[in-house]
Design a protein around this motif. Structure first.
Motif, PDB file in Angstrom:
ATOM      1  N   ARG A 131      34.592  32.551  61.417  1.00 31.92           N
ATOM      2  CA  ARG A 131      33.760  33.739  61.341  1.00 31.92           C
ATOM      3  C   ARG A 131      32.515  33.495  62.192  1.00 31.92           C
ATOM      4  NH1 ARG A 131      33.850  35.819  54.973  1.00 31.92           N
ATOM      5  NH2 ARG A 131      36.101  36.245  54.900  1.00 31.92           N
ATOM      6  N   SER A 141      21.354  32.055  57.026  1.00 27.51           N
ATOM      7  CA  SER A 141      22.429  33.035  57.194  1.00 27.51           C
ATOM      8  C   SER A 141      23.797  32.364  57.176  1.00 27.51           C
ATOM      9  CB  SER A 141      22.241  33.795  58.510  1.00 27.51           C
ATOM     10  OG  SER A 141      21.031  34.512  58.509  1.00 27.51           O
ATOM     11  N   GLU A 143      24.561  29.565  55.684  1.00 24.44           N
ATOM     12  CA  GLU A 143      24.824  29.110  54.314  1.00 24.44           C
ATOM     13  C   GLU A 143      25.248  30.267  53.412  1.00 24.44           C
ATOM     14  OE1 GLU A 143      21.125  27.250  53.526  1.00 24.44           O
ATOM     15  OE2 GLU A 143      21.625  25.408  54.620  1.00 24.44           O
ATOM     16  N   LYS A 144      24.611  31.409  53.570  1.00 25.17           N
ATOM     17  CA  LYS A 144      24.983  32.587  52.767  1.00 25.17           C
ATOM     18  C   LYS A 144      26.412  33.027  53.063  1.00 25.17           C
ATOM     19  CE  LYS A 144      20.305  34.466  52.232  1.00 25.17           C
ATOM     20  NZ  LYS A 144      19.359  35.521  52.669  1.00 25.17           N
ATOM     21  N   GLU A 145      26.776  32.996  54.356  1.00 26.48           N
ATOM     22  CA  GLU A 145      28.125  33.403  54.731  1.00 26.48           C
ATOM     23  C   GLU A 145      29.163  32.415  54.214  1.00 26.48           C
ATOM     24  OE1 GLU A 145      31.030  35.844  56.077  1.00 26.48           O
ATOM     25  OE2 GLU A 145      28.877  36.261  56.037  1.00 26.48           O
ATOM     26  N   GLN A 147      28.908  30.645  51.450  1.00 23.96           N
ATOM     27  CA  GLN A 147      29.047  30.881  50.013  1.00 23.96           C
ATOM     28  C   GLN A 147      29.824  32.164  49.735  1.00 23.96           C
ATOM     29  OE1 GLN A 147      28.164  28.576  47.607  1.00 23.96           O
ATOM     30  NE2 GLN A 147      29.532  29.976  46.517  1.00 23.96           N
ATOM     31  N   LYS A 148      29.594  33.187  50.546  1.00 22.43           N
ATOM     32  CA  LYS A 148      30.337  34.440  50.409  1.00 22.43           C
ATOM     33  C   LYS A 148      31.830  34.194  50.604  1.00 22.43           C
ATOM     34  CE  LYS A 148      30.946  38.919  52.726  1.00 22.43           C
ATOM     35  NZ  LYS A 148      30.530  39.745  53.886  1.00 22.43           N
ATOM     36  N   TRP A 149      32.169  33.426  51.618  1.00 23.52           N
ATOM     37  CA  TRP A 149      33.570  33.117  51.902  1.00 23.52           C
ATOM     38  C   TRP A 149      34.178  32.290  50.773  1.00 23.52           C
ATOM     39  CZ3 TRP A 149      35.061  31.399  57.558  1.00 23.52           C
ATOM     40  CH2 TRP A 149      36.396  31.745  57.801  1.00 23.52           C
ATOM     41  N   ASP A 151      33.324  32.359  47.647  1.00 26.55           N
ATOM     42  CA  ASP A 151      33.546  33.261  46.513  1.00 26.55           C
ATOM     43  C   ASP A 151      34.819  34.088  46.709  1.00 26.55           C
ATOM     44  OD1 ASP A 151      31.226  32.324  45.352  1.00 26.55           O
ATOM     45  OD2 ASP A 151      29.979  33.992  46.062  1.00 26.55           O
ATOM     46  N   GLU A 152      35.053  34.548  47.932  1.00 21.50           N
ATOM     47  CA  GLU A 152      36.264  35.311  48.232  1.00 21.50           C
ATOM     48  C   GLU A 152      37.512  34.457  47.985  1.00 21.50           C
ATOM     49  OE1 GLU A 152      35.936  36.625  52.260  1.00 21.50           O
ATOM     50  OE2 GLU A 152      34.090  37.761  51.907  1.00 21.50           O
ATOM     51  N   ASN A 155      38.206  33.985  44.309  1.00 19.55           N
ATOM     52  CA  ASN A 155      38.820  35.186  43.744  1.00 19.55           C
ATOM     53  C   ASN A 155      40.301  35.293  44.097  1.00 19.55           C
ATOM     54  OD1 ASN A 155      36.437  36.041  42.539  1.00 19.55           O
ATOM     55  ND2 ASN A 155      35.800  37.236  44.328  1.00 19.55           N
TER      56      ASN A 155
END
Length: 311
Positions: A131, A141, A143-145, A147-149, A151-152, A155
């Protein structure tokens, strides 16, 4: 307690922490006589951590030996990490994941490429899913991405492991504590100056801590490739404190001498003119290949500090 006794206790603590073989160690220590003569030094040695072996070599292999031991032990099935578009850490993490049969995801700061080159080409070869954060490579930014990935993936029933930018964790920094033990066995005297590149601070912190333990007369000097001196000092102290706790070594990190210079870069990922000259000098005098993003800038710093009699 005698220093020899203390070293033995620390070595025992180090050896109790799990690692997984990824690097070809020990790496050589080469004397660069012609380059030393050119830049006015009596002696100059280069610790060849470009020869660690994993996917083209580099310093990150020492750190990843610790991170991937934790990943395998924990039963994780996918690894996520981040870095700049030409990140050495991302390239080596992708290679280590494939070597160990794991899936790998990369978040890279920069635009996608029609024709990938350099480390990005290798990331693609290792079939890492990537990505891109276009025009945004700020660490927060990335690091946030990540963590978002993560979490996905959670799930979706996966078990992701996130390695911070540059692999700069206290656990990974132990790789350079051990590297100083290795270096101490390769030199006659530890009354030396060690010049090291500084990005995300893990290598720098491990080198400072390891030198304090195994080479107490040595002086460690950092040359930044991306951060300001103040940011480097704060993060390095934090990592030294956490790293020393892992091996039960009592140290006041705030009292550690942290000497670093941030005069040899202007933007991460962009070569400087002095960096380009340093790359050419090392190639022409020693047949050693430096890179424009990291080691070229560090060599430029070393050359300038030698001219100024700082070293």
């Amino acid at each position: 307690m005698k220093s020899d006794d203390q070293q033995e206790i620390i070595i025992k603590s180090l050896n109790q922490i799990s690692t997984i073989d990824l690097a070809s160690l020990p790496t050589p220590l080469d004397e660069a006589r012609r380059l030393a003569d050119k830049i006015g030094l009596s002696k100059l040695f280069i610790k060849r951590d470009d020869l660690t072996g994993l996917a083209g070599g580099g310093n990150k292999a020492r750190k990843l030996e610790y991170d991937f031991a934790e990943i395998i032990k924990g039963g994780y099935d996918v690894v996520i990490t981040a870095g700049g578009i030409q990140s050495n850490h991302a390239r080596m993490t992708a290679a280590a994941a494939r070597k160990l049969g794991l899936d790998v995801k990369l978040v890279l700061g920069g635009a996608d490429f029609d024709i990938p080159k350099g480390n990005l080409l290798l990331d693609v070869l290792f079939n890492a899913e990537i990505r891109y954060l276009v025009d945004d490579d700020a660490n927060s930014s990335l690091e946030k991405e990540m963590q978002k990935w993560a979490d996905e993936l959670l799930n979706d029933g996966r078990k992701p492991f996130v390695i911070p930018i540059g692999g700069s964790t206290a656990l990974g920094a132990l790789g350079y504590v051990k590297a100083m033990q290795e270096l101490a066995a390769q030199i006659e005297s530890n009354n030396v100056q060690i010049i090291v590149g500084v990005g995300s601070c893990g290598t720098f912190a491990g080198t400072i801590l390891g030198a304090k333990i195994f080479m107490p007369e040595a002086k460690v000097i950092g040359v930044s490739v991306s951060r300001t001196v103040d940011a480097i000092k704060n993060r390095t102290i934090e990592l030294i404190r956490e790293c020393s706790d892992l091996i039960n070594y009592k140290i006041n990190a705030e009292d550690c001498s942290i000497e670093c210079y941030d005069d040899y870069h202007f933007e991460y990922g962009i070569i400087t003119e002095t960096g380009r000259q340093a790359v050419e000098l090392a190639a022409n005098l020693e047949g050693i290949l430096l890179d424009p993003i990291y080691t070229g800038k560090v060599m430029a710093g070393l050359i300038d500090l030698a001219a100024k009699k700082v070293i």
